[in-house]
Write an enzyme that holds these catalytic residues in place. Structure first.
Site, short mmCIF file in Angstrom:
data_model
loop_
_atom_site.label_atom_id
_atom_site.label_comp_id
_atom_site.label_asym_id
_atom_site.label_seq_id
_atom_site.Cartn_x
_atom_site.Cartn_y
_atom_site.Cartn_z
N GLN A 270 0.84 -1.20 0.00
CA GLN A 270 0.00 0.00 0.00
C GLN A 270 0.88 1.24 0.00
O GLN A 270 1.30 1.73 1.05
CB GLN A 270 -0.94 0.01 1.21
N PHE A 271 1.14 1.77 -1.20
CA PHE A 271 2.05 2.90 -1.32
C PHE A 271 1.52 4.15 -0.65
O PHE A 271 2.29 5.04 -0.27
CB PHE A 271 2.40 3.16 -2.79
N THR A 272 0.21 4.25 -0.43
CA THR A 272 -0.34 5.46 0.18
C THR A 272 0.13 5.65 1.63
O THR A 272 0.07 6.76 2.15
CB THR A 272 -1.88 5.48 0.14
#
Length: 146
Positions: free
Chosen positions: A78-80
């Site tokens: 989850q890059f966020t």
């Protein structure tokens, strides 16, 4: 490297309308990878995830790890999580690793996890995923390895 871990009774990941991963009791971990992350940080995050004591012992105290309980480990990229949210009303993803480096380090983390522990399931890097979970507690921790 960031791990947002949730103690779950169950969790499932779907991508393209298909279930790609599922666990029963265990840890669901959303993994964020930042520009300065490397293999050593991935190894340290894994060490913390496998050893972090978030499951209750017979007295009801959080004294057991996922490794102690034999629960599932579900790693979801989850890059966020690597967003800079300090200014304005829109997140900046400048701190996040490039997609190529993020994929490489996520795969490294997964390979290390599978060589040390079972069962390990994963989400799909770069995919639009739907994650379903039953949070147990709720118990959620944000771990950052620097």
């Amino acid at each position: 490297m960031i791990g947002l871990l949730q103690r779950v009774r169950s969790a499932r990941v779907e991508a393209d309308g298909k279930t790609v991963a599922t666990i029963g009791r265990g840890l669901l971990v959303f993994v964020g990878i930042e520009q300065r992350d490397d293999e050593a940080r991935a190894e340290r995050l894994l060490e913390r995830l496998l050893g972090y004591r978030v499951f209750p012992d017979t007295a009801g105290k959080m004294n057991l790890s996922v490794a102690d309980t034999g629960g599932g480990l579900l790693l979801v990229p989850q890059f966020t999580l690597a967003a800079d949210t300090n200014k304005g009303m829109r997140p900046s993803f400048t701190p996040a690793a490039s997609p190529e480096e993020g994929r490489r380090l996520f795969e490294y983390l997964v390979n290390c996890a599978r060589s040390q522990y079972s069962p390990v399931e994963t989400g799909v890097f770069g995919a639009d995923m739907q994650v379903s979970l039953t949070n147990d507690g709720p118990v959620t921790f944000w771990l950052r390895v620097e």
